[in-house]
Structures are given as structure tokens and as C-alpha cells.
Design an enzyme around this catalytic site. Structure first.
Site, mmCIF file in Angstrom:
data_model
loop_
_atom_site.group_PDB
_atom_site.id
_atom_site.type_symbol
_atom_site.label_atom_id
_atom_site.label_comp_id
_atom_site.label_asym_id
_atom_site.label_seq_id
_atom_site.Cartn_x
_atom_site.Cartn_y
_atom_site.Cartn_z
ATOM 1 N N LYS A 26 4.437 -10.881 -18.670
ATOM 2 C CA LYS A 26 4.010 -9.568 -19.162
ATOM 3 C C LYS A 26 2.612 -9.633 -19.766
ATOM 4 O O LYS A 26 1.743 -8.831 -19.460
ATOM 5 C CB LYS A 26 4.999 -9.054 -20.227
ATOM 6 N N TRP A 57 -3.680 -1.890 -1.344
ATOM 7 C CA TRP A 57 -3.693 -3.176 -2.045
ATOM 8 C C TRP A 57 -4.160 -4.162 -0.999
ATOM 9 O O TRP A 57 -3.454 -4.417 -0.012
ATOM 10 C CB TRP A 57 -2.312 -3.543 -2.588
ATOM 11 N N CYS A 115 0.865 -1.183 0.000
ATOM 12 C CA CYS A 115 0.000 0.000 0.000
ATOM 13 C C CYS A 115 0.902 1.234 0.000
ATOM 14 O O CYS A 115 2.110 1.142 0.192
ATOM 15 C CB CYS A 115 -0.852 0.023 1.259
ATOM 16 N N HIS A 141 5.634 -32.888 -23.420
ATOM 17 C CA HIS A 141 5.486 -33.783 -22.250
ATOM 18 C C HIS A 141 4.216 -33.479 -21.466
ATOM 19 O O HIS A 141 4.171 -33.698 -20.256
ATOM 20 C CB HIS A 141 6.731 -33.665 -21.357
ATOM 21 N N ASN A 191 0.777 0.172 6.023
ATOM 22 C CA ASN A 191 1.278 -0.669 4.926
ATOM 23 C C ASN A 191 1.973 -1.852 5.575
ATOM 24 O O ASN A 191 2.862 -1.674 6.394
ATOM 25 C CB ASN A 191 2.255 0.114 4.042
ATOM 26 N N GLY A 192 1.541 -3.070 5.217
ATOM 27 C CA GLY A 192 2.159 -4.272 5.781
ATOM 28 C C GLY A 192 1.086 -5.231 6.257
ATOM 29 O O GLY A 192 -0.077 -5.136 5.857
ATOM 30 N N GLU A 245 9.333 -14.568 -19.074
ATOM 31 C CA GLU A 245 9.080 -13.130 -18.872
ATOM 32 C C GLU A 245 8.022 -12.631 -19.849
ATOM 33 O O GLU A 245 7.126 -11.866 -19.475
ATOM 34 C CB GLU A 245 10.378 -12.352 -19.023
ATOM 35 N N GLU A 250 -0.135 -10.399 -17.059
ATOM 36 C CA GLU A 250 -0.418 -9.424 -15.992
ATOM 37 C C GLU A 250 -1.023 -8.125 -16.526
ATOM 38 O O GLU A 250 -1.709 -7.425 -15.783
ATOM 39 C CB GLU A 250 0.814 -9.138 -15.157
ATOM 40 N N ARG A 271 1.281 1.682 -5.959
ATOM 41 C CA ARG A 271 1.540 0.710 -4.891
ATOM 42 C C ARG A 271 0.291 -0.083 -4.522
ATOM 43 O O ARG A 271 0.351 -1.037 -3.741
ATOM 44 C CB ARG A 271 2.089 1.421 -3.656
ATOM 45 N N LYS A 325 2.789 -2.662 -7.451
ATOM 46 C CA LYS A 325 4.125 -2.558 -8.022
ATOM 47 C C LYS A 325 5.141 -3.398 -7.268
ATOM 48 O O LYS A 325 6.044 -3.945 -7.852
ATOM 49 C CB LYS A 325 4.582 -1.104 -8.046
HETATM 50 C C1 AGP Z 1 6.600 -7.828 -12.915
HETATM 51 O O1 AGP Z 1 6.084 -7.228 -14.085
HETATM 52 C C2 AGP Z 1 5.597 -7.875 -11.808
HETATM 53 N N1 AGP Z 1 5.095 -6.578 -11.523
HETATM 54 C C3 AGP Z 1 6.092 -8.608 -10.587
HETATM 55 O O2 AGP Z 1 6.244 -9.955 -10.943
HETATM 56 C C4 AGP Z 1 7.436 -8.112 -9.994
HETATM 57 O O3 AGP Z 1 8.483 -8.417 -10.857
HETATM 58 C C5 AGP Z 1 7.671 -8.855 -8.672
HETATM 59 O O4 AGP Z 1 6.629 -8.533 -7.779
HETATM 60 C C6 AGP Z 1 9.013 -8.503 -8.027
HETATM 61 O O5 AGP Z 1 9.068 -7.144 -7.740
HETATM 62 P P1 AGP Z 1 10.510 -6.518 -7.364
HETATM 63 O O6 AGP Z 1 11.367 -6.638 -8.584
HETATM 64 O O7 AGP Z 1 10.222 -5.097 -6.971
HETATM 65 O O8 AGP Z 1 11.071 -7.329 -6.236
#
Ligand code: AGP
Length: 595
Positions: free
Chosen positions: A470, A72, A2, A489, A96-97, A466, A473, A27, A590
Site C-alpha cells: 500500500k 496502460w 486498458c 538475516h 485491451n490486451g 500488504e 504503490e 484501468r 487497477k
Molecule cells: C493492490 O493494491 C494492487 N493494485 C495490485 O497489487 C492488485 O492487488 C493486483 O494487481 C491483483 O489484482 P486483482 O485482485 O484484481 O487480481
């Protein structure tokens, strides 16, 4: 994760808080709220949804001190009543936490007659403050925070106290001093334009901010020194600058991100620091690279390269797995923790565990003042600049460059100079990949597919992972990244006319093998597209592919920087075609600072 913010000594607290929440919204954006002090009383507004849903209500407030939150959701679904701030008695709190012992605390408080209005863990904090408050704010805060277990960054408002209190434990919070005003926020960009000097609070610290003065103490009330420094220019928050979304802006910033990361490696004298560390340990016996999500993918690509170049066991692990298993990590281990934010709790705790096991811990992160840099013995900076889009793009490319330089440094000699010279052309390579990329047809194909699979061999496999992340998400199109040799497999059972497979082919020696995986897809009625480098894919495959995107050729330790760009652009365009918000995808934040 958050975003929290606090201010005091300002003309209109609600205005400052609202703008700060806009900067912090990356965030988390399930709900938002602010509370201000007006005439010694707390007035608050909070609503489910984006920060903009709060705008009209916030304009009705004013105040000279206040706190704000963008959420969040972890405990308690997104709703008005679960939104922060939580207000009770003389207090209002944003958090936050995760308060891990909230259930027990809540049960005890209810038995004592407290009435709760939300299903969150955070609400217990405001009830504890009210429980311990008998006029002495400091005593109430000390008594309350010492009851908490888990992770918490808090901003607290108390009726009758013209100021705010900030508390830090395992989640970030930075305090700042402006012209006659005091601030706190989860990250630096939110303080840009407000504070002239800042201090990153340490775990176990409490800041009492009031009447132009910040006084620090620990959780037992013992005073601590406040060391302020000018807000770093790099922390300047990003702005869209004419782009429709941060995602496309940040993809276009990849060339500069890579260039600046390479420069930072030299400026911070990382080569000699790594050489000294290796020498001091009599050489490293093994390498563990660790991260989550995209950071794990860059770590995996680097693990392939490290083992090939250094001929020592090198592996990548997701941080969430590493921290809960008894690995063979020890004093001969080089542990490289990769994290854009440097705040991902699994990665931070994995680094802490590796350090306790005796490993030499190196942080590779885009945020220099993050929790991860506080744990590592040394940091190798990614200088991608603030990355606002939830989907990591430029930071991934910066990570690949930084990791290639780390590995080359450990090899030393000609390997390091070879990597540096290869990096000299990478900026132009990125720019070419961004500009020449014909991704529209690929994006339309993805947008109309029931599922999209990404396959690759060798260094192309981590890139396939990767690319899949992308697309998932930001567009919500389901799919998976797979080793090209693995598809037959089991997962090939999912392949039919409704599915699309994207093959990444930048390894010359593996082109034929991956081509046969694509043939198997065709034989099951599947569709396929290709992202390839010159000479790495058979011509007949390119002719038959639904789309074929060519990228410049680079050494395999750097090729992910280039081959990922079409995949990022395809994901972005697919999201736009499907009407998604590529910068703030649903359910995401994020950086995940909760477990
Ligand atoms: C990546 O596009 C995502 N937003 C997510 O997987 C991110 O890479 C992951 O949460 C790790 O975040 P960080 O690199 O800030 O540790």
C-alpha cells in the site's frame, strides 16, 4: 490493462465516449483517444496523459457512432502516436490486451507495403482489417481476428458502417442496449446510465452492433445467441460522494464491505456448496490459495489459518509463479483463486491450469461476471462494491472475511458458528479502527523516511506485506514487508536513522519475539512505530515507539481486516502529504490483464 468503449445510435458519440473514458480511467491512464463516424468518415483525436487532456479536442467532435480508449502502456511508451485508437484505411481500432504474435504480423504487413505509425502491438489489428477488407466487413473481421494470438478485447469502427464491432478473447468486454442505442465497454460501471440491458461476451465472440441490433457470431462466422439481462445494481459505478479521493472513501466503506460479504456467503449458500464439493472429493488433501499483489497477501493470511484449523497442507502462491511451475496440484486439491477484478491474467490462467490438473477451483472475487468466475467450479463473492482506487483496500478486507468463512465451512460444526459470531463484531471493529486511528504522525514519519519496512510474525507477516505494498504503490516511498525474524538475516544492513520500521503486533504469543526484532532495529539507530492490539506489545516498547496505533483485538483469522486499516490510512495520508494521486498512482492500473 486498458479501458475500451464503443457506442452507436447516439446523438453525440464524442460526449458519450469521453464520459465513458472517465469511468474507465482507473484501468489505465497513460494516454486516451476517441474516434467517431461523421458523414461516413472516421475522425479521431488521441493524446498522451489523462483523459482530461482529451477534453477540448473531444468537444470539437460529434458523431453518431464511435470508439474510445484509455491506455496502460505495454508495448510502446506513453505518447500521442502510441495512443489508441489506431486508424488506417477504412478502420479505426481500440484494444485491451496483448497481441503476442504482433512482431511477425507487423513484419509481413510492412513487406506488403503497410506503413506503421506507432510502436504498439495493437496497431497490427487495424492493418490486418485494412488488408482483408474489400467491402465485406464481416469477412475482414473474421480473417483478421483469426490471425491474432494472445489476448484481445477490441472495438472497431469502419467508415461506411453505421455502428461498431466488438471482439472478445481473454479480455473483458460487455455489450449493452439502451434507448435506441448500442454500447460496449470493458466493464459494467461504464455502461451504467447508458444501457438498460447487458450481455458479457464470451471468448471467441464477435458482436456487430448497428441500427439498434446486435448480432453475435464466433470467429468462424457461426451465429451465436445474444442473452441480455438487466444491468446489475451492484455494477453502479462509484462516485466520490464528498470524499477527496476514492481511496479514503473505500477505506471508509470497509465495514459495509465486510458485512455485505458475510451476507452474500449465506445468500449464495456457499457453506453447503463447499461441504458438498469436499464430500464429493472424499475430502480435500491440500489447499492452494493463489493471487497477485494484495490478493496474494489475503491468500497468504488465509493459508496460515487453513493449515492451523484444518490440519491439511495449505499454501499460498503468487499466480505468476504457480502457473509456470509443475506443482503437485491434483484432484484432491482445493484451489482458491483470489482476485478483486477477476480479470488478472496470471490469476485467471493459474486457475485454468489448476482446473486442468484436476483441482476443485473456487473463485473469490469482487466482480461476479468476471473471467475468473467463468473458469471456477464455484464462486464465493466479495461484495465490497465497485472499487475504483487502484490500491485495493475494502476488497482486501472482504477477501479476508470470505476466506475465513470458506475455511470455517470446511471445518464445519462449531468452527463455522464461531467464525460467524466473531464476524458479528467485525463491523464495529473496523469502524473503530477507521475512526480512532492516529495516523498523521505515522504518515509524516513515512513521508520523511528514505525507506519504510513493515515486520510481523504469524498472521501479522502477511499484513506487513500488504502494508508495505500500500505505502509503496500510492506514495512511491521505497520499502519492504518482512517476517520479523528474518530482518537480522541481511536486510537489517539497510536500517539506519533514515529508515523507519513499522511492527504489526496482534498475536499475543509472539509479542516478545517481535519486540526483540524492534530492539535490534533501535540498536542500529533505526526508528520504529507499532500497530498493535491490547496486550500484544510490551509497554516499554510502546513508550519508546515513534508512534503506536492501537487496534481492537480479533481472532487471528479475522485480525488482518482490522490491523490493515491503519496501514491503509498511513499509506493514504503519506501519499497526500507527498502530493501524489492516491487513486491513480504512476505506472499502475487497477487490474493487470496482460502478462
Ligand atoms: C493492490 O493494491 C494492487 N493494485 C495490485 O497489487 C492488485 O492487488 C493486483 O494487481 C491483483 O489484482 P486483482 O485482485 O484484481 O487480481
Amino acid at each position: 490493462m486498458c479501458g475500451i468503449i464503443g457506442c452507436t445510435g447516439v446523438k453525440c458519440a464524442s460526449e458519450i465516449l469521453y464520459k465513458g473514458l472517465e469511468d474507465l480511467e482507473y484501468r489505465g491512464y497513460d494516454s486516451a483517444g476517441i474516434a467517431v463516424l461523421e458523414g461516413g468518415k472516421i475522425i479521431s483525436v488521441k493524446k498522451q496523459g489523462r483523459v482530461c487532456a482529451l477534453k477540448r479536442a473531444a468537444e470539437q467532435l460529434g458523431g453518431t457512432s464511435g470508439i474510445g480508449h484509455t491506455r496502460w502502456a505495454t508495448h510502446g511508451r506513453p505518447s500521442d502516436e502510441n495512443a489508441h485508437p489506431h486508424t488506417y484505411g477504412a478502420f479505426s481500432v481500440v484494444h485491451n490486451g496483448i497481441i503476442e504474435n504482433y512482431a511477425k504480423l507487423k513484419e509481413e504487413l510492412i513487406e506488403e507495403g503497410h506503413e506503421f505509425s506507432s510502436h504498439t502491438d495493437s496497431e497490427v489489428v487495424v492493418h490486418l482489417l485494412a488488408k482483408y477488407y474489400s467491402g465485406d466487413l464481416k469477412e475482414a473481421v473474421l480473417s483478421a481476428v483469426r490471425q491474432l494470438k494472445g489476448s484481445f478485447a477490441l472495438c472497431i469502427l469502419c467508415a461506411g458502417y453505421e455502428g461498431f464491432v466488438a471482439v472478445k478473447y481473454r479480455n473483458p468486454i460487455i455489450v449493452g442496449v439502451g434507448e435506441g442505442a448500442l454500447f460496449a465497454a470493458s466493464d459494467m460501471p461504464a455502461l451504467c446510465g447508458l444501457a438498460e440491458s447487458v450481455a458479457v461476451l464470451k471468448d471467441g465472440q464477435i458482436a456487430f452492433a448497428s441500427e439498434g441490433k446486435i448480432s453475435l457470431c464466433d470467429f468462424y462466422g457461426r451465429p451465436a445467441a445474444l442473452t441480455l439481462s438487466p444491468i446489475p445494481p451492484a455494477a453502479r459505478g462509484a462516485r466520490l460522494g464528498g470524499f477527496p479521493h476514492y481511496m479514503i472513501k473505500e477505506i471508509n466503506e470497509i465495514p459495509a464491505a465486510v458485512k455485505n460479504t458475510v451476507q452474500a456467503f449465506a445468500e449464495e449458500k456457499c457453506f453447503s456448496a463447499l461441504s458438498r464439493a469436499a464430500k464429493k472429493r472424499g475430502g480435500f488433501g491440500d489447499i492452494v490459495l493463489c493471487g497477485c499483489g494484495t490478493a496474494y497477501h489475503s491468500a497468504l493470511a488465509a493459508a496460515y489459518h487453513a493449515e492451523e484449523l484444518l490440519k491439511i497442507p495449505s499454501r499460498a502462491e503468487t499466480a505468476g509463479e504457480f502457473r509456470y511451475r509443475n506443482s503437485a496440484t491434483g484432484p484432491k486439491t482445493l484451489f482458491i483463486a483470489v482476485s478483486q477484478s477477476g480479470e488478472t491474467v496470471d490469476t485467471v490462467e493459474a486457475a485454468r491450469a489448476a482446473k486442468e490438473a484436476g483441482a476443485y477451483v473456487v473463485a473469490v472475487t469482487n466482480v461476479p461476471y468476471s473471467a475468473l468466475t467463468g473458469i471456477a467450479y464455484m464462486s464465493v463473492p466479495v461484495r465490497a462494491g465497485t472499487e475504483v482506487c487502484v490500491a485495493a483496500t475494502k476488497s482486501y478486507c472482504g477477501q479476508i472475511a470470505a476466506l475465513a468463512l470458506i475455511i470455517a465451512s470446511l471445518k464445519g460444526g462449531s468452527a463455522y458458528s464461531r467464525t460467524l459470531s466473531a464476524l458479528k463484531g467485525i463491523e464495529a471493529g473496523c469502524a473503530a479502527a477507521i475512526s480512532d486511528c492516529a495516523v498523521e504522525s505515522a504518515a509524516r514519519a513515512c513521508a520523511s523516511s528514505a525507506g519504510v519496512y513493515f515486520i510481523g510474525r504469524g498472521i501479522d507477516y502477511p499484513v506487513a506485506l500488504e502494508g508495505s505494498l500500500k505505502l509503496k504503490e500510492v506514495s512511491y516511498v521505497p520499502g519492504e514487508g518482512y517476517p520479523a525474524g528474518e530482518l537480522k538475516h541481511g536486510t537489517i544492513a539497510l536500517i539506519d536513522g533514515g529508515t523507519l520500521t513499522i511492527a504489526i503486533m496482534t498475536e499475543r504469543t509472539l509479542g516478545e519475539k517481535t519486540a526483540s526484532a524492534v530492539e535490534q532495529i533501535y540498536s542500529r539507530g533505526g526508528r520504529a512505530g507499532v500497530v498493535y492490539a491490547e496486550g500484544c506489545a510490551p509497554p516499554e516498547l510502546l513508550e519508546r515507539a515513534e508512534f503506536a496505533v492501537k487496534v481492537p483485538s480479533f481472532a487471528s483469522c479475522l485480525s488482518p481486516i482490522i490491523s490493515v486499516i491503519p496501514l491503509q490510512l498511513i499509506a493514504y495520508r503519506t501519499a497526500v502529504i507527498l502530493g501524489r494521486d492516491p487513486d491513480k498512482p504512476r505506472n499502475l492500473a487497477k487490474s493487470v490483464t496482460v502478462e
